[in-house]
Design a protein around this motif. Structure first.
Motif, short mmCIF file in Angstrom:
data_model
loop_
_atom_site.label_atom_id
_atom_site.label_comp_id
_atom_site.label_asym_id
_atom_site.label_seq_id
_atom_site.Cartn_x
_atom_site.Cartn_y
_atom_site.Cartn_z
N LEU A 1 -2.91 6.51 8.04
CA LEU A 1 -3.71 5.95 9.14
C LEU A 1 -2.89 4.98 9.98
CD1 LEU A 1 -7.08 5.42 7.22
CD2 LEU A 1 -6.62 7.09 9.04
N GLU A 2 -2.01 4.22 9.32
CA GLU A 2 -1.13 3.33 10.09
C GLU A 2 -0.22 4.14 11.00
OE1 GLU A 2 0.11 0.83 6.42
OE2 GLU A 2 0.55 -0.42 8.17
N ALA A 3 0.33 5.25 10.46
CA ALA A 3 1.20 6.10 11.28
C ALA A 3 0.40 6.70 12.43
CB ALA A 3 1.82 7.20 10.43
N ASP B 1 -0.07 0.12 15.49
CA ASP B 1 -0.57 -0.79 16.51
C ASP B 1 -1.54 -1.76 15.84
OD1 ASP B 1 -1.88 -2.10 18.54
OD2 ASP B 1 -2.46 -0.29 19.63
N SER B 2 -1.12 -3.01 15.70
CA SER B 2 -1.91 -3.97 14.93
C SER B 2 -3.23 -4.31 15.63
CB SER B 2 -1.10 -5.24 14.66
OG SER B 2 -0.77 -5.86 15.88
N LYS B 3 -3.32 -4.00 16.91
CA LYS B 3 -4.62 -4.24 17.57
C LYS B 3 -5.68 -3.31 16.99
CE LYS B 3 -2.73 -5.76 21.99
NZ LYS B 3 -1.49 -4.93 22.07
N ARG B 4 -5.22 -2.11 16.59
CA ARG B 4 -6.17 -1.14 16.04
C ARG B 4 -6.30 -1.24 14.52
NH1 ARG B 4 -4.68 4.65 18.17
NH2 ARG B 4 -6.73 5.12 17.31
N LEU B 5 -5.17 -1.42 13.85
CA LEU B 5 -5.21 -1.39 12.38
C LEU B 5 -4.03 -2.17 11.82
CD1 LEU B 5 -6.89 0.29 10.14
CD2 LEU B 5 -4.84 1.71 10.01
N VAL B 6 -4.29 -3.07 10.90
CA VAL B 6 -3.19 -3.71 10.19
C VAL B 6 -3.14 -3.13 8.77
CG1 VAL B 6 -3.16 -5.81 11.56
CG2 VAL B 6 -4.59 -5.70 9.51
N HIS B 7 -2.01 -3.37 8.09
CA HIS B 7 -1.76 -2.73 6.80
C HIS B 7 -2.93 -2.88 5.81
CE1 HIS B 7 0.42 -1.26 3.31
NE2 HIS B 7 0.16 -2.38 2.68
N ASP C 1 -14.29 3.25 11.64
CA ASP C 1 -14.24 1.82 11.95
C ASP C 1 -13.00 1.46 12.78
OD1 ASP C 1 -16.55 1.33 10.54
OD2 ASP C 1 -15.54 0.68 8.70
N ILE C 2 -12.03 2.38 12.83
CA ILE C 2 -10.80 2.11 13.59
C ILE C 2 -11.07 2.37 15.07
CG2 ILE C 2 -8.38 2.77 13.92
CD1 ILE C 2 -8.43 3.85 11.01
#
Lengths: 376, 376
Positions: free
Chosen positions: B261-263, B268-274, B318-319
């Motif tokens: 999902l990160e890939a 993009d940390s605005k959308r998803l952080v680790h 939720d992303i």
């Protein structure tokens, strides 16, 4: 020491626990690489890293041999020479290995000399935090030295080998027939490291070399014997001190001066190659030891005479072109990684085969010694 | 499990033989960093790597603290964010560390979150084939996860963390007062990894978290307790399996889906952080296990409810923004390094605190599961 009359192939095992591996030494190993790899590694993919001097001679034979045994291999051919040992080339190699989807049990294969081995080994050590690694060293230097022991690395603008990892190979194939295509100068440069093993702690081997060096150069069983003794010596030291906390530093006999000379000649192989730097460095180490009253000047003379006999340079004035001053050489030594807490670590000797690590050598002594030698 | 009433500071020792080290957890450790370092390391030089978010808050205090104890320190401030975990930045860090003449007994200090820790640790692992390394993690995520265990690395265009080394820190200082300056979103993201330790093999800890999570968020002894339990759990796994040959893979619970999902969101940390990816990934891992009839769907619900209660995302929808198709996500999973010999390795579960490594998950099952989840 006598040359054994059984099958010419020799095996040196390096017993490093779960990182143990075999070094095979003998003629014709390249063609058998596939079988030797599949009998030891689980993966069936390989990424071969080589250079443009070696590729035309041996790459096809290796690829064919691997395919025969069901190994899917891709290759990357890089420019030959020390400048290839750079962080930029490391990035290129890593990217190629990842693009080939090499997984942890697959192999990176280094087909080349020390530059290719150090670079490919570094990549194998960091891709997926470590994949399998096979060394197929194509120079005498790499067969007796860099392919064994797991030191990998690249150069930085701050100095040689300053970036790298310890990553043991899973197999080393030292095909001695490959050495027939080396230039005499390359063979001699590798021979300096062979002689080093005698000088470190094996005076009988040094004596044997003084008598048999011509047969080692000609090929045949003496060559295999000399390589096997060298690999065994290196393996013994590595097993005792894998990560160079102590005894392994002995392998740097001649290297502190040698590296400084390589840096001073900008790693220009027309002027000086690594083994030549080591040859001069070993003579300097013996002379410096004599100057410090640790060893007899006769031993330094004996080392010089033998290395000169095989055709190696033995003094700084043998290097073509201008050398920088003693202070520049000392600065290069100070940046070398064998400096601890500001004090200089040197490999000194009490005589042929009696080397030891000295970690408290005053830089002033080194400076005045270098000034004296350069003035001659 | 009860919160202990003695001094708030906790020490977790990681007994890795000659690579053993301490993790100190408590308030005010940053100011004492110099003393803690000089009592453990021989070197008196340090290169601090940090980022532009952390530097204005804590760099000066750390530099002052080090100077007080006689440590000569230089610092490098890099851009904040996942993009800094690149091979190019690694080159920059290595060059700076070498320019500072950091020797083997001197330290590279990571002052920051996981990105800085992974990058600085990688540099510490390869400069001179390994120099000392001190982690001062400034996020909850890095305090409970990445700062412990010696995994270092950078991302490649082929995927996350595909280049790196195992290089254990010599000291970890988890200053819990630093966490007060984290944004709620950052704190929650780190909390996902805290909850993970309960889900792996400690159902009592998960239950304790369900009851006490608000106190952990507020600070105080429960926060220190949760971090200490997490570090101890991680240390236990690392000691058992330092180089991730088996059990250590359990720490990747939720990470295979999470990394994909990160890939898929281009880091993009605005959308998803680790940590958010891990939260969604852990719910997916429980749901996938239920779908394979390994665990009850009720457990997946319970995980989802707890993570939702603390404010974490728990499902792919939720992303914010569009996600790619199931086939693209599967491809990202296939390139993840936990693929062996073409088969998919997943961390699955038999229920809360009953995770296990499954190394034979058919990719077709993953694909249809992802399709189903994305369709919702």
């Amino acid at each position: 020491m006598t040359v054994q009359s059984r099958s010419p192939e020799r095996l040196v095992h390096v017993p490093l626990g779960d990182r143990a591996y075999d070094i095979l030494i003998g003629p014709g190993l390249l063609a058998r690489a596939g079988g030797e790899i599949t009998s030891r590694l689980k993966g069936r993919k390989a990424a071969i890293i080589t250079d443009e001097h070696v590729a035309p001679l041996y790459l096809e034979a290796l690829m064919d041999g691997l395919q025969t045994d069901g190994i899917e291999a891709v290759s990357l051919t890089l420019p030959a020479g020390e400048k290839t040992k750079s962080f930029d080339h490391l990035a290129t190699v890593c990217d190629m290995v990842l693009a080939a989807r090499i997984e942890r049990n697959d192999a990176v294969i280094a087909l080349g000399g020390g530059v290719i081995g150090d670079l490919a080994g570094f990549a194998a050590g960091i891709v997926r935090r470590g994949v399998r690694f096979v060394q197929i060293p194509t120079s005498l230097l790499s067969q007796v030295d860099s392919s064994v022991g797991g030191k990998t690395g690249v150069n930085s603008r701050h100095g040689k080998n300053l970036l790298g990892v310890f990553h043991q190979p899973d197999l080393v194939l030292a095909d001695t027939s490959i050495l027939d295509t080396l230039s005499p100068r390359e063979f001699r440069a590798g021979y300096a490291e062979v002689a080093k093993y005698g000088l470190i702690d094996n005076p009988a081997f040094f004596e044997w070399l003084e008598k048999n060096w011509q047969k080692v150069f000609e090929g045949g069983p003496e060559r295999i014997e000399a390589i096997a003794v060298s690999c065994q010596s290196k393996a013994d030291v590595v097993v005792e001190d894998e990560r160079e906390m102590g005894r392994r530093a002995l392998l740097n006999l001649g290297h502190t001066f040698g590296h400084a000379l390589e840096a001073a000649t900008q790693y220009d192989s027309k002027r000086l190659v690594h083994g030549e730097g080591v040859a001069i460095g070993m003579v300097l180490a013996h002379e410096f030891s004599a100057r410090l009253n640790l060893a007899s000047p006769d031993d330094a003379k004996r080392v010089e005479e033998h290395l000169k006999a095989v055709g190696l340079p033995t003094k700084m004035s043998d290097i073509p072109g201008e050398l920088p001053g003693a202070d520049v050489l000392l600065d290069a030594i100070m940046q070398d990684k064998k400096v601890k807490g500001g004090k200089l670590t040197f490999i000194l000797t009490r005589g042929i085969g009696q080397s030891f690590v000295a970690d408290d050598v005053p830089s002033s002594e080194v400076l005045s010694f270098l000034k004296e030698k350069l003035a001659k």
